[in-house]
Write an enzyme that holds these catalytic residues in place. Structure first.
Site, PDB file in Angstrom:
ATOM      1  CG  HIS A 114       7.149  -0.272  -0.631  1.00 35.65           C
ATOM      2  ND1 HIS A 114       6.484   0.835  -1.097  1.00 35.65           N
ATOM      3  CD2 HIS A 114       7.961  -0.891  -1.722  1.00 35.65           C
ATOM      4  CE1 HIS A 114       7.095   1.180  -2.103  1.00 35.65           C
ATOM      5  NE2 HIS A 114       7.891   0.348  -2.550  1.00 35.65           N
TER       6      HIS A 114
ATOM      7  CG  PHE B  58      16.862  34.570  16.178  1.00 30.88           C
ATOM      8  CD1 PHE B  58      16.642  35.072  15.281  1.00 30.88           C
ATOM      9  CD2 PHE B  58      18.382  34.450  16.870  1.00 30.88           C
ATOM     10  CE1 PHE B  58      17.483  35.822  14.485  1.00 30.88           C
ATOM     11  CE2 PHE B  58      19.002  35.330  16.009  1.00 30.88           C
ATOM     12  CZ  PHE B  58      18.649  36.132  14.817  1.00 30.88           C
TER      13      PHE B  58
ATOM     14  CB  CYS C 148       3.977   8.978  -2.789  1.00 30.47           C
ATOM     15  SG  CYS C 148       4.910   9.941  -1.779  1.00 30.47           S
TER      16      CYS C 148
ATOM     17  CB  CYS D  44       6.964  12.135  -2.918  1.00 23.03           C
ATOM     18  SG  CYS D  44       5.283  11.833  -3.209  1.00 23.03           S
TER      19      CYS D  44
ATOM     20  CG  LEU E  27      -1.987  -1.211   1.194  1.00 24.55           C
ATOM     21  CD1 LEU E  27      -2.386  -1.577   2.482  1.00 24.55           C
ATOM     22  CD2 LEU E  27      -3.141  -0.868   0.170  1.00 24.55           C
TER      23      LEU E  27
HETATM   24  C1  LIG Z   1       8.724  12.791 -10.017  1.00 25.08           C
HETATM   25  C2  LIG Z   1       7.382  13.166  -8.888  1.00 25.08           C
HETATM   26  C3  LIG Z   1       7.917  13.718  -7.637  1.00 25.08           C
HETATM   27  C4  LIG Z   1       6.638  13.923  -6.703  1.00 25.08           C
HETATM   28  N1  LIG Z   1       6.996  14.533  -5.537  1.00 25.08           N
HETATM   29  C5  LIG Z   1       6.007  14.888  -4.751  1.00 25.08           C
HETATM   30  C6  LIG Z   1       6.164  15.575  -3.427  1.00 25.08           C
HETATM   31  O1  LIG Z   1       7.512  15.659  -3.272  1.00 25.08           O
HETATM   32  N2  LIG Z   1       5.259  16.021  -2.903  1.00 25.08           N
HETATM   33  C7  LIG Z   1       4.015  15.818  -3.139  1.00 25.08           C
HETATM   34  O2  LIG Z   1       2.959  16.385  -2.531  1.00 25.08           O
HETATM   35  N3  LIG Z   1       3.589  15.171  -4.395  1.00 25.08           N
HETATM   36  C8  LIG Z   1       4.641  14.889  -5.126  1.00 25.08           C
HETATM   37  N4  LIG Z   1       4.393  13.998  -6.259  1.00 25.08           N
HETATM   38  C9  LIG Z   1       2.952  13.869  -6.652  1.00 25.08           C
HETATM   39  C10 LIG Z   1       2.346  12.601  -5.730  1.00 25.08           C
HETATM   40  O3  LIG Z   1       3.275  11.649  -6.085  1.00 25.08           O
HETATM   41  C11 LIG Z   1       1.003  11.971  -6.228  1.00 25.08           C
HETATM   42  O4  LIG Z   1       0.183  13.332  -6.362  1.00 25.08           O
HETATM   43  C12 LIG Z   1       0.493  11.016  -5.531  1.00 25.08           C
HETATM   44  O5  LIG Z   1       1.333   9.955  -5.228  1.00 25.08           O
HETATM   45  C13 LIG Z   1      -0.851  10.513  -5.957  1.00 25.08           C
HETATM   46  O6  LIG Z   1      -1.534   9.649  -5.241  1.00 25.08           O
HETATM   47  P1  LIG Z   1      -2.592   8.733  -5.876  1.00 25.08           P
HETATM   48  O7  LIG Z   1      -3.041   7.967  -4.600  1.00 25.08           O
HETATM   49  O8  LIG Z   1      -3.668   9.456  -6.471  1.00 25.08           O
HETATM   50  O9  LIG Z   1      -1.903   7.870  -6.879  1.00 25.08           O
HETATM   51  P2  LIG Z   1      -0.991   6.433  -6.488  1.00 25.08           P
HETATM   52  O10 LIG Z   1      -0.063   6.812  -5.258  1.00 25.08           O
HETATM   53  O11 LIG Z   1      -0.262   6.358  -8.001  1.00 25.08           O
HETATM   54  O12 LIG Z   1      -1.667   5.408  -6.182  1.00 25.08           O
HETATM   55  C14 LIG Z   1      -2.642   4.772  -7.513  1.00 25.08           C
HETATM   56  C15 LIG Z   1      -2.575   3.202  -6.924  1.00 25.08           C
HETATM   57  O13 LIG Z   1      -3.372   2.600  -7.824  1.00 25.08           O
HETATM   58  C16 LIG Z   1      -3.354   1.122  -7.998  1.00 25.08           C
HETATM   59  N5  LIG Z   1      -3.832   0.847  -9.265  1.00 25.08           N
HETATM   60  C17 LIG Z   1      -4.008   1.560 -10.521  1.00 25.08           C
HETATM   61  N6  LIG Z   1      -4.920   0.822 -11.368  1.00 25.08           N
HETATM   62  C18 LIG Z   1      -5.299  -0.238 -10.487  1.00 25.08           C
HETATM   63  C19 LIG Z   1      -6.126  -1.468 -10.883  1.00 25.08           C
HETATM   64  N7  LIG Z   1      -6.834  -1.600 -12.052  1.00 25.08           N
HETATM   65  N8  LIG Z   1      -6.404  -2.176  -9.811  1.00 25.08           N
HETATM   66  C20 LIG Z   1      -5.603  -2.144  -8.830  1.00 25.08           C
HETATM   67  N9  LIG Z   1      -4.740  -1.329  -8.494  1.00 25.08           N
HETATM   68  C21 LIG Z   1      -4.654  -0.362  -9.350  1.00 25.08           C
HETATM   69  C22 LIG Z   1      -1.571   1.413  -8.378  1.00 25.08           C
HETATM   70  O14 LIG Z   1      -1.047   0.380  -8.196  1.00 25.08           O
HETATM   71  C23 LIG Z   1      -1.253   2.388  -7.368  1.00 25.08           C
HETATM   72  O15 LIG Z   1      -0.901   1.821  -5.979  1.00 25.08           O
HETATM   73  C24 LIG Z   1       5.413  13.916  -7.257  1.00 25.08           C
HETATM   74  C25 LIG Z   1       5.174  13.323  -8.487  1.00 25.08           C
HETATM   75  C26 LIG Z   1       6.041  12.976  -9.206  1.00 25.08           C
HETATM   76  C27 LIG Z   1       5.763  12.347 -10.647  1.00 25.08           C
END
Ligand SMILES: Cc1cc2nc3c(=O)[nH]c(=O)nc-3n(C[C@H](O)[C@H](O)[C@H](O)COP(=O)(O)OP(=O)(O)OC[C@H]3O[C@@H](n4cnc5c(N)ncnc54)[C@H](O)[C@@H]3O)c2cc1C
Ligand SMILES: NC(=O)c1ccc[n+]([C@@H]2O[C@H](COP(=O)([O-])OP(=O)(O)OC[C@H]3O[C@@H](n4cnc5c(N)ncnc54)[C@H](OP(=O)(O)O)[C@@H]3O)[C@@H](O)[C@H]2O)c1
Length: 519
Positions: A135, A497, A80, A85, A76
Site C-alpha cells: 500500500h 534448460f 488485490c 491476490c 491506492l
Molecule cells: C481471493 C481472490 C484472489 C485473487 N487472486 C488473483 C490473482 O492471483 N491474480 C489475478 O490476476 N487476479 C486475482 N483476483 C482478482 C483480482 O483481485 C481482481 O480482478 C482485481 O483486484 C480487480 O481490480 P478492480 O480495480 O476492478 O477492483 P478493486 O481492486 O477492488 O478496486 C476497487 C476500488 O474501488 C474503491 N471504491 C469502491 N466504491 C467506491 C466509492 N464509492 N468511492 C470511492 N472508492 C470506492 C475501493 O476502495 C477499491 O479500492 C483474485 C480475486 C479474489 C477474490
C-alpha cells in the site's frame, strides 16, 4: 482533510500513516493531493483506485491528460494487495512449501511433520503485518513517480455523469470512469452470520482464533480450491462442498484428473453435486457444524471453521441508481469494446464489468478507457488469454483442452509429460526448478504438462502446466498461440534448460517429421 499536495511523502511516511489509520477504528481525515498549478479541467474522474482505476489514471496521465482518482481507502491499489491476490499467493506459497515438507517429512533435512498442524492464525497475522508495504509503495509511486492527483480515504458520491463529491468538495471532469470493483456475494442461509463463517475478506480482516481440526470449504471455483488446499496443507481435515465438479474452469480432463488425484492423495475430501443447507451454531454464536444435502442424502459435518468461496458481486448499485447505467441481471455494468457504458461520457472497468475478474483485465480495461477518453478509437477485445490458479501447485493453461480440440480438428496430436507408460513405472518427468526433489524421490508429484496440437496445420491450440514456474512462459506463449504458433516455430526457440516447461524440447523432438505423432 490532510492536504499533502505540496509535501513529499516517502514510502516510510506512507507506511506509518496507513498503519496508524488501520490500527485505530477511526480512519481519520481524507488525503487530498491536487496539482494547484494545473488549471485544466479533469479529463476523467476514476471512481476507485484499485488495479483498474490506478492503471487507467496512470495511462491517461502518461498520455498528457489530467485524471483524478477518488478512493475510499487510505491507499491506492485496491483489493488485490489488501485481501485478494496477495494473501492468496501467500497462502498458496505456504501450501506448496508444506506439500514439499510433508512429502519429505523425516527424510533428508526435513523435520517430521506427522500429525503436525500449522497455525492458520500465525500465517494470517504475518500477512496483516506485511500488507501495508505494498500500500505504502503504491501511494508513493502514484504521487511521486506517476504524478497522479487523488483524494483518498473518503467515499465518492456520484452527483451526475461528470460530477463526484468527496472529502467535502465537488469535483467535475469531462468523463467519469467507474472502477469500483467487486465484493464477496452475500448469503442469507441459516447461520451465515455465525462467528466462524468466513470469506476471503473477513478471513484476513477478522480471524481471531485458531481454527480446529476440520475446515469446511463451500464452492468449486478458484477461491474455494486455492484456500481449501492451503487449509489442507496446514494439516486440517478439509472438506470441499460444491454443487459443480471442482476444477471445471480448467478445460482439459487429464489435467483436472492429475490435480484431483494429487489433492486426494493429500487427504482432501470432496462432496460434489451438493449444497450447503445451514451452518449450525452453539450458545455463544460460534459455528459447531454444517448441514449439507448431497446425492446420498442429508448429512452434518462438525467443524468450527467454514470458508465460503462462492463468487463476487459488483459494486455497481450506486452508479446504476444515480446514473441509470445499464447492468446485467447480476449487476455487472455493461460496456462496449471501448469500455463505454450506456451513459455518455461514463466508462466502466475492472471487476465491476464482470468476467474474467483478473488483474490483467482490470489494468488493461483502465488503459483502454484512458485511450478512448484521450481521443483514440481503441477497442479491447478479450480474446485468448492465459489463465492460472493454485492447488498445492501452480497451474497454468491456455487455449483448448484435448476434448474440445478433438471435436474441432480431425488430427489432434498431444505431447505430454510424464508420457503414458503402460508398465506403470513412474517416470521422473517433468523435472525442473522447484520440482527436482519430487522428480528424484516421489516422481508422481513432479507435475504434469501437455501441449495440444492441430496435426494438419501443426498449430498449437492448447497448453497445460502443473508444477511451478510456468506463469512467465504462458504470458508470452498466449499471444503467440493466438497468432498461429506452430510446433516447428516452438521447436526453434531456445530453452533455458532445466526449464520448468518442456514444450520447446518436446516440439523439437517431433518437428522433424512431416506427419506429427504424439508422445
Ligand atoms: C481471493 C481472490 C484472489 C485473487 N487472486 C488473483 C490473482 O492471483 N491474480 C489475478 O490476476 N487476479 C486475482 N483476483 C482478482 C483480482 O483481485 C481482481 O480482478 C482485481 O483486484 C480487480 O481490480 P478492480 O480495480 O476492478 O477492483 P478493486 O481492486 O477492488 O478496486 C476497487 C476500488 O474501488 C474503491 N471504491 C469502491 N466504491 C467506491 C466509492 N464509492 N468511492 C470511492 N472508492 C470506492 C475501493 O476502495 C477499491 O479500492 C483474485 C480475486 C479474489 C477474490
Ligand atoms: N487467478 C487467480 O488465481 C484467482 C484466484 C481467485 C479468484 N480469482 C477470480 O476472482 C473471481 C471470483 O472467483 P471465485 O472462485 O470466488 O468465484 P467463481 O469463479 O464465481 O466461483 C464461485 C463458486 O461458488 C459456487 N456457488 C455460487 N453460488 C453458490 C450457491 N448459492 N450455492 C453453492 N455454490 C455456489 C459456484 O458454483 P457454480 O459453478 O455451480 O455456479 C462456483 O463453484 C473469478 O473471476 C476468479 O477468476 C482469480
Amino acid at each position: 482533510m490532510v492536504d499533502i499536495s505540496k509535501s513529499h511523502w516517502t514510502v516510510s511516511d506512507w507506511h506509518e500513516e496507513i498503519e496508524n489509520r488501520f490500527a485505530s477504528l477511526e480512519r481519520g481525515e481524507p488525503f487530498i493531493n491536487l496539482n494547484e498549478d494545473d488549471h485544466r479541467e479533469f479529463d476523467a474522474i476514476f471512481l476507485g483506485g484499485g488495479a483498474a482505476g490506478r492503471f487507467g489514471a496512470s495511462y491517461l496521465r502518461a498520455m498528457g491528460g489530467r485524471p483524478l482518482i477518488i478512493d475510499q481507502w487510505p491507499f491506492l491499489g485496491g483489493s488485490c494487495p489488501h485481501h485478494a491476490c496477495v494473501p492468496h499467493h501467500v497462502f498458496s506459497d505456504v501450501a506448496a512449501q508444506l506439500l514439499l515438507e510433508r512429502t519429505f517429512s523425516g527424510k533428508l533435512w526435513f523435520q517430521d511433520m506427522k500429525d503436525k498442524q500449522i497455525s492458520i492464525m500465525e500465517i494470517i497475522e504475518m500477512f496483516r503485518q506485511g500488507r501495508t508495504g505494498p500500500h505504502a509503495f503504491m501511494n508513493y509511486q502514484s504521487k511521486e513517480q506517476l504524478d497522479l492527483e487523488f483524494v483518498l480515504n473518503d467515499q465518492g458520491t456520484i452527483l451526475d455523469s461528470k460530477t463526484v463529491s468527496a472529502a467535502g468538495q465537488i469535483y467535475r471532469a469531462r468523463n467519469l470512469v467507474l472502477a469500483t470493483g467487486s465484493r464477496p456475494k452475500e448469503f442469507t442461509f441459516d447461520g451465515h452470520d455465525l462467528s466462524g463463517v468466513f470469506e476471503h475478506v473477513s478471513l484476513v480482516d477478522t480471524l481471531d482464533y485458531e481454527p480446529g481440526s476440520t475446515a469446511v470449504v463451500v464452492g468449486g471455483g478458484k477461491t474455494a480450491i486455492e484456500y481449501a488446499c492451503f487449509f489442507n496443507a496446514t494439516g486440517r481435515r478439509t472438506i470441499v462442498v460444491s454443487r459443480d465438479k471442482p476444477l471445471s474452469m480448467i478445460p482439459d480432463h487429464e489435467t483436472r484428473s492429475y490435480l484431483m488425484t494429487q489433492m486426494l492423495e493429500q487427504g482432501m475430501e470432496f462432496i460434489s453435486d451438493s449444497e450447503l443447507l445451514a451452518v449450525v451454531g452453539d450458545r455463544q454464536g460460534r459455528v459447531k457444524s454444517v448441514r449439507i444435502r448431497s446425492s446420498s442424502g442429508e448429512a452434518s459435518i462438525e467443524t468450527d471453521f467454514v470458508f465460503l468461496g462462492l463468487g463476487q458481486r459488483p459494486n455497481s448499485e450506486h452508479a446504476t441508481t444515480v446514473l441509470g447505467v445499464k447492468a446485467d441481471a447480476k449487476g455487472f455494468i455493461e460496456v462496449d469494446s471501448r469500455m463505454h457504458t450506456s451513459v455518455s461520457n461514463v466508462y466502466a472497468v475492472g471487476d465491476v464489468v464482470g468476467f474474467p475478474m483478473e488483474m490483467f483485465k482490470a489494468r488493461k480495461g483502465g488503459m483502454y478507457a484512458a485511450r478512448n477518453i484521450m481521443g483514440e478509437e481503441a477497442h479491447y477485445h478479450i480474446g485468448e488469454y492465459p489463465d492460472f490458479m493454485h492447488t498445492h501447485y501452480e497451474v497454468c493453461w491456455l487455449g483448448m483442452g484435448e476434448e474440445e480440440a478433438r471435436s474441432r480438428y480431425p488430427e489432434v496430436v498431444v505431447l505430454k509429460l510424464p508420457p503414458d507408460n503402460p508398465d506403470g513405472h513412474q517416470i521422473a518427468l517433468p523435472a525442473g526448478d522447484r520440482m527436482m526433489l519430487y522428480a528424484m524421490m516421489k516422481p508422481n508429484l513432479s507435475g504434469f504438462q501437455k501441449l495440444v496440437i492441430d496435426g494438419a496445420s501443426r498449430r498449437i491450440v492448447g497448453a497445460f502446466h502443473v508444477g511451478s514456474g510456468a506463469k512467465d512462459g504462458f504470458q508470452y506463449l498466449a499471444p503467440m498461440v493466438s497468432r498461429g504458433l506452430t510446433v516447428d516455430e516452438l521447436g526453434e526457440m531456445d530453452e533455458l534448460f532445466l526449464n520448468p516447461s518442456y514444450f520447446i524440447q518436446l516440439c523439437r523432438l517431433r518437428a522433424g517429421s512431416k506427419v506429427l505423432r504424439g508422445m
